[in-house]
Scaffold this active site. Structure first.
Site, mmCIF file in Angstrom:
data_model
loop_
_atom_site.group_PDB
_atom_site.id
_atom_site.type_symbol
_atom_site.label_atom_id
_atom_site.label_comp_id
_atom_site.label_asym_id
_atom_site.label_seq_id
_atom_site.Cartn_x
_atom_site.Cartn_y
_atom_site.Cartn_z
ATOM 1 C CB CYS A 49 3.459 -0.275 3.540
ATOM 2 S SG CYS A 49 2.443 -0.719 4.967
ATOM 3 C CG HIS A 69 -1.514 -0.532 6.745
ATOM 4 N ND1 HIS A 69 -0.779 -1.325 5.885
ATOM 5 C CD2 HIS A 69 -1.812 -1.303 7.822
ATOM 6 C CE1 HIS A 69 -0.620 -2.520 6.434
ATOM 7 N NE2 HIS A 69 -1.233 -2.537 7.602
ATOM 8 C CB CYS A 80 -0.978 -0.007 1.176
ATOM 9 S SG CYS A 80 -0.377 0.733 2.712
HETATM 10 ZN ZN LIG Z 1 0.297 -0.981 4.081
#
Ligand SMILES: [Zn+2]
Length: 394
Positions: A331, A357, A328
């Site tokens: 991240c 997230h 994502c």
């Molecule tokens: Zn993530």
């Protein structure tokens, strides 16, 4: 043109687990599906652009009848052309009936055959919610999927109490069906759109709800009586309200195979990532839960190795992402150290990033579940996912 509001097809099955395709008038939804909860017309902290982005690609979200009815009110939303026009969300919506919120009021409500009297938590005004009112409000909201107005017995309810609740729910389901059909005929549905998919008729769909607390015989009877009335889909209600996990899993395992094969099955208000996998394995197709969004706002992230508390001092200088296997955008860009700092200093971006997230994790998990069922690999996927999930964050 089809004469039904939904087009539903199972495209793969492994054991009881099913992968399907659900066409509503606004969205093509691959199942099993997780539906983010947009209680009061907003998935808190998320712009619709993010939910619609390729990364998250949420095809359907929830709206909450009780909250929207109290504020801004059904007439405001109807005057603005329905919840889609009002909020700007153009994909599918499922609205609950308000029954669960009213049930949650406990002693503050008065239950009668006609409906439920209670006081608004917003301004203290006296309110009355019934199957008819719930259908009228959901028509004003114009959701793709409408839920019948039910009474939710607590899971520990005695056989006698659960039976009385089941009987009331069955009568309310029939009344919901009648009023819903009238509203469709009167074209009171504010969400109708001329651009719907040719395989559906452009009307709202109505789902029935199976109750019966933890009593197997009552669950089966509730299912039979709900199916007798006839709905576009069937939900299991009254689970994940405090009972032990084995009770929930056993109830689903007993009930799901008895539910109509040719209709989607929706487990209301569930659950954790483990719950989703266990319920999919037992034949459930649709889920909603506040966990990824609500817990994000209190600093909890869901990761492939379980829950991570961003408040923990051990992340102070940790430059790894929340989840090293998550692709994502949060991240890819941000460190645990930064997210911890944002949370600790009360920056609103903390909740926004954690919510993003968490939704990515839930929606990705369901994407992998669908792929696994389609490729006949779900049993192995489920085992490996749960092993990793229970191994703990490092
Ligand atoms: Zn993530």
């Amino acid at each position: 043109m089809s004469n039904s509001a939904l087009n539903w097809q199972v495209v793969a099955q492994e054991g009881e687990a099913r992968a399907g395709v659900l066409q509503t008038r606004r969205s093509l939804i691959e199942t099993p599906v997780f539906m983010p909860v947009g209680t009061a017309g907003t998935v808190k902290g998320m712009r619709f652009e993010s939910l619609e982005s390729e990364e998250l690609d949420a095809r359907i979200i929830l709206g909450n009848t009780y909250h929207l009815w109290l504020r801004p009110g059904a007439e405001v939303i109807r005057a603005c052309g329905g919840l889609h026009r009002f909020t700007g969300w153009e994909r599918a919506l499922l609205t609950d009936s308000g029954g669960f919120q009213v049930w949650s009021l406990g002693a503050l409500r008065k239950l009668r055959e006609e409906g439920v009297e209670f006081r608004s938590h917003v301004d203290g005004s006296a309110r009355f919610l019934s199957p008819e009112v719930s259908m009228e409000v959901q028509a004003a909201l114009g959701s793709e999927i409408v839920m019948v107005f039910d009474e939710c017995a607590p899971c520990e309810a005695s056989h006698e109490v659960a039976r009385a609740s089941l009987e009331l729910t069955a009568r309310w389901a029939a009344r919901s069906r009648r009023r819903f059909d009238e509203l469709q005929r009167d074209e009171s549905d504010a969400g109708r759109t001329p651009e719907h998919h040719p395989s559906v008729n452009g009307e709202q769909a109505l789902f029935g709800i199976v109750q019966g607390a933890s009593h197997g015989d009552l669950r089966r009877e509730s299912l039979a009586r709900t199916v007798e009335i006839g709905f576009d889909g069937y939900a299991i209600g009254g689970l994940s309200v405090g009972e032990e996990k084995p009770v929930m899993y056993d109830t689903i395992e007993m009930l799901a195979p008895l539910m109509p094969q040719d209709r989607p099955r929706y487990l209301m208000g569930v659950g954790t990532p483990e719950d989703l996998l266990e319920a999919v394995a037992r034949g459930v197709d649709m889920f909603d839960c506040v966990l990824p969004t609500r817990n994000a706002r209190t600093g909890q992230a869901f990761t492939s190795r379980g829950k991570l508390n961003i408040k923990n001092a051990r992340w102070t200088t940790d430059t790894r992402p929340l989840d090293e296997t998550c692709a994502c955008s949060v991240c890819r860009r941000h460190t645990r150290a930064y997210l911890r700092y944002l949370y600790a200093t009360g920056e609103m971006l903390a909740g926004i990033l954690l919510t993003h997230h968490n939704l990515a994790f839930f929606l990705d998990t369901m994407r992998w579940v669908r792929q696994a069922i389609r490729s006949g690999d779900f049993t192995r996927f489920r085992r490996e996912f749960l092993e990793r999930y229970n191994s703990g964050v490092e």
